[in-house]
Design an enzyme around this catalytic site. Structure first.
Site, PDB file in Angstrom:
ATOM      1  N   HIS A  33      -8.125   0.028   5.502  1.00 35.16           N
ATOM      2  CA  HIS A  33      -7.088  -0.708   4.762  1.00 35.16           C
ATOM      3  C   HIS A  33      -7.358  -2.207   4.988  1.00 35.16           C
ATOM      4  O   HIS A  33      -7.913  -2.591   6.024  1.00 35.16           O
ATOM      5  CB  HIS A  33      -5.750  -0.310   5.370  1.00 35.16           C
TER       6      HIS A  33
ATOM      7  N   ASP B 150      -6.120   1.855  13.765  1.00 39.65           N
ATOM      8  CA  ASP B 150      -5.061   1.660  12.784  1.00 39.65           C
ATOM      9  C   ASP B 150      -4.406   3.031  12.609  1.00 39.65           C
ATOM     10  O   ASP B 150      -4.944   3.904  11.921  1.00 39.65           O
ATOM     11  CB  ASP B 150      -5.667   1.152  11.471  1.00 39.65           C
TER      12      ASP B 150
ATOM     13  N   GLN C  74      -1.351   5.891   9.266  1.00 41.80           N
ATOM     14  CA  GLN C  74      -1.224   7.211   8.635  1.00 41.80           C
ATOM     15  C   GLN C  74      -1.295   8.316   9.676  1.00 41.80           C
ATOM     16  O   GLN C  74      -0.958   9.462   9.399  1.00 41.80           O
ATOM     17  CB  GLN C  74      -2.326   7.415   7.570  1.00 41.80           C
TER      18      GLN C  74
ATOM     19  N   LYS D 198       6.619   4.084   7.675  1.00 44.19           N
ATOM     20  CA  LYS D 198       5.955   5.314   7.198  1.00 44.19           C
ATOM     21  C   LYS D 198       6.352   6.511   8.059  1.00 44.19           C
ATOM     22  O   LYS D 198       5.929   7.627   7.833  1.00 44.19           O
ATOM     23  CB  LYS D 198       4.436   5.139   7.245  1.00 44.19           C
TER      24      LYS D 198
ATOM     25  N   CYS E  93      -4.989  -0.926  -1.195  1.00 39.57           N
ATOM     26  CA  CYS E  93      -5.443  -1.895  -0.181  1.00 39.57           C
ATOM     27  C   CYS E  93      -6.766  -1.466   0.435  1.00 39.57           C
ATOM     28  O   CYS E  93      -7.033  -1.760   1.614  1.00 39.57           O
ATOM     29  CB  CYS E  93      -4.394  -2.115   0.906  1.00 39.57           C
TER      30      CYS E  93
HETATM   31  C1  LIG Z   1      -3.968   2.699   6.726  1.00 42.15           C
HETATM   32  C2  LIG Z   1      -2.965   1.584   6.668  1.00 42.15           C
HETATM   33  N1  LIG Z   1      -3.119   0.517   7.464  1.00 42.15           N
HETATM   34  C3  LIG Z   1      -2.235  -0.515   7.473  1.00 42.15           C
HETATM   35  C4  LIG Z   1      -1.141  -0.512   6.639  1.00 42.15           C
HETATM   36  C5  LIG Z   1      -0.152  -1.647   6.700  1.00 42.15           C
HETATM   37  O1  LIG Z   1       1.018  -1.251   7.382  1.00 42.15           O
HETATM   38  P1  LIG Z   1       2.357  -2.141   7.397  1.00 42.15           P
HETATM   39  O2  LIG Z   1       3.006  -1.943   6.079  1.00 42.15           O
HETATM   40  O3  LIG Z   1       3.184  -1.556   8.517  1.00 42.15           O
HETATM   41  O4  LIG Z   1       1.986  -3.529   7.693  1.00 42.15           O
HETATM   42  C6  LIG Z   1      -0.957   0.565   5.777  1.00 42.15           C
HETATM   43  C7  LIG Z   1       0.186   0.573   4.826  1.00 42.15           C
HETATM   44  O5  LIG Z   1       0.027   0.846   3.663  1.00 42.15           O
HETATM   45  C8  LIG Z   1      -1.887   1.648   5.796  1.00 42.15           C
HETATM   46  O6  LIG Z   1      -1.739   2.714   5.001  1.00 42.15           O
END
Ligand SMILES: Cc1ncc(COP(=O)(O)O)c(C=O)c1O
Length: 405
Positions: free
Chosen positions: A121, A198, A201, A224, A362
């Site tokens: 992402h 990260d 998910q 999430k 993203c």
């Molecule tokens: C894999 C991944 N990393 C990072 C993020 C960003 O997370 P946040 O909305 O908590 O900043 C997302 C959110 O869509 C995501 O799916």
């Protein structure tokens, strides 16, 4: 497990959305909120509100205790060793920026290499790009295989003597691939390399055990995880959080402030500058209770069944092309339909009350690799049923009819 009963805990499903029952298949973007979480926010603001960690009056002390209580719940939920390893942030994005920024200030040097993957992402690429600009570090990419996975072997092949850090997703928000984080961490640590995960998910859908995974940092997105927006969690090993410099300066994170010197507060305050998302933190305790009441093993089993079912349906639906076919897959079904733009797919599905996401999610690097500008993505949560996936398939068929496919 009674999904109908669980679904009743989410007020949004009582609503008609453009005269339709809601088929919510966008949980990878953000999950819906159970009533206990929404009620907790309301209760805190109406009956218990105060800022935390500052005043000594009754409400302030009580709010501080509630806030710290959530920290303990998170620590237990992810099996971290110490509550001081739990830092609240405004989201996973901020958690990853915190890690990159503080490691960039004090640890990474010009010419060092950071290894990420093509699945990342933007939140797990752009912060490292900042260091490429400011510190001249190099970013290498582990590449996906045909199935949309990142293998341990691929990671190993991209490690060089200059690799200082590996930053990887736990579960891809596009292909659904679950990465072998524990094995990657073992390999990395055997070479003295730091591991950042990260976990956006991963956290809502997988069993988390920080001591078992042994990664150095793990970023969580609370919105999430059936929790409030504006809140994330950074897990960091104590030795790192103690060693690294603060990320932001301001109230709450200091020990002593003089005209000629400043000393910083102890963990975790050192990383929580300014007024934090107090109500969100306090309500997030209810999200954890909600997940615990179901049991993460049950969540995983239910979502694995859904994905298998959805995958079979979409595989049989000609002109639908699924993206990736990983062996270990989370609740994400990304797809394209030849000749139909993903935004048109999402708009047409929306008319039936089916909420999915369209775009690059993203993950532009991944979409470039796949040679597509965008994709459609259906993603599941604990409230979804096989009937939701039947409706998805039926609405895809309606969409195909409109485009004469
Ligand atoms: C894999 C991944 N990393 C990072 C993020 C960003 O997370 P946040 O909305 O908590 O900043 C997302 C959110 O869509 C995501 O799916």
């Amino acid at each position: 497990m009674n999904i109908d009963q669980i679904k009743k805990e989410f007020p949004i499903f009582d609503e008609k959305i453009q005269n339709n029952d809601l088929v919510y298949l966008d949980s990878a973007n953000s999950s819906q909120k159970p009533k206990i979480v929404v009620d907790r926010i309301n209760e805190f603001y109406t009956k218990q509100f105060s800022n935390v960690g500052r005043s000594v009056h009754y409400l302030a002390v009580a709010a501080t205790n509630l806030y710290e209580n959530t920290r303990s719940s998170v620590q237990k939920y992810i099996n971290a060793k110490d509550t001081n390893e739990i830092v609240f942030t405004k989201g996973a994005t901020e958690a990853l920026n915190l890690v990159a920024n503080t490691l960039g200030q004090s640890y990474l040097q010009e010419g060092d290499e950071v290894l990420i993957t093509e699945l990342e992402h933007h939140s797990n690429y752009v912060p490292w790009h900042f260091l490429r600009k400011s510190k001249n570090i190099k970013i290498n990419f582990a590449e996906i295989n045909e199935e949309g996975e990142i293998t341990l072997e691929e990671i190993e092949s991209k490690i060089t003597p200059k690799t200082k850090l590996i930053s990887i997703t736990h579960l891809s928000n596009v292909t659904g691939a679950i990465l072998p984080v524990k094995e990657i961490t073992q390999l990395a640590h055997s070479k003295g390399i730091i591991v950042v995960v990260d976990g956006c998910q991963g956290a809502p859908h997988l069993k988390l055990d920080m001591q078992d995974l042994d990664c150095d940092f793990y970023a969580i997105s609370c919105h999430k995880m059936y929790g409030p927006t504006g809140l994330g969690v950074l897990y960091g090993k104590k030795k790192w959080l103690e060693e690294l410099p603060p990320y932001q300066g301001g109230g709450g994170m200091i020990n002593e402030v003089k005209k000629d010197r400043i000393s910083y507060g102890e963990l975790p305050n050192k990383y929580e500058a300014g007024t934090m998302a107090t109500a969100q933190v306090i309500a997030f305790d209810q999200s954890i209770k909600f997940l615990e009441s179901i049991g993460i093993e049950n969540v995983m089993k239910h979502e694995a069944d859904l994905v298998e079912y959805g995958q079979e349906l979409l595989q049989k639906n000609n002109s639908v092309k699924l993206i990736g076919n990983p062996k270990h897959k989370g609740g994400v079904l990304s797809f394209t339909i030849e000749g139909v733009h993903p935004h048109d797919i999402a708009t047409i599905l929306d008319e039936d009350g089916v909420a999915i996401r369209a775009g690059h999610h993203c993950c532009q690097i991944l979409h470039d690799k796949l040679n597509i500008p965008a994709s459609a993505r259906a993603s599941v949560g604990i409230y979804n049923t096989k009937e939701d996936l039947d409706q998805l398939n039926e609405s895809i068929n309606n969409c195909k009819k409109i485009f004469n496919l």
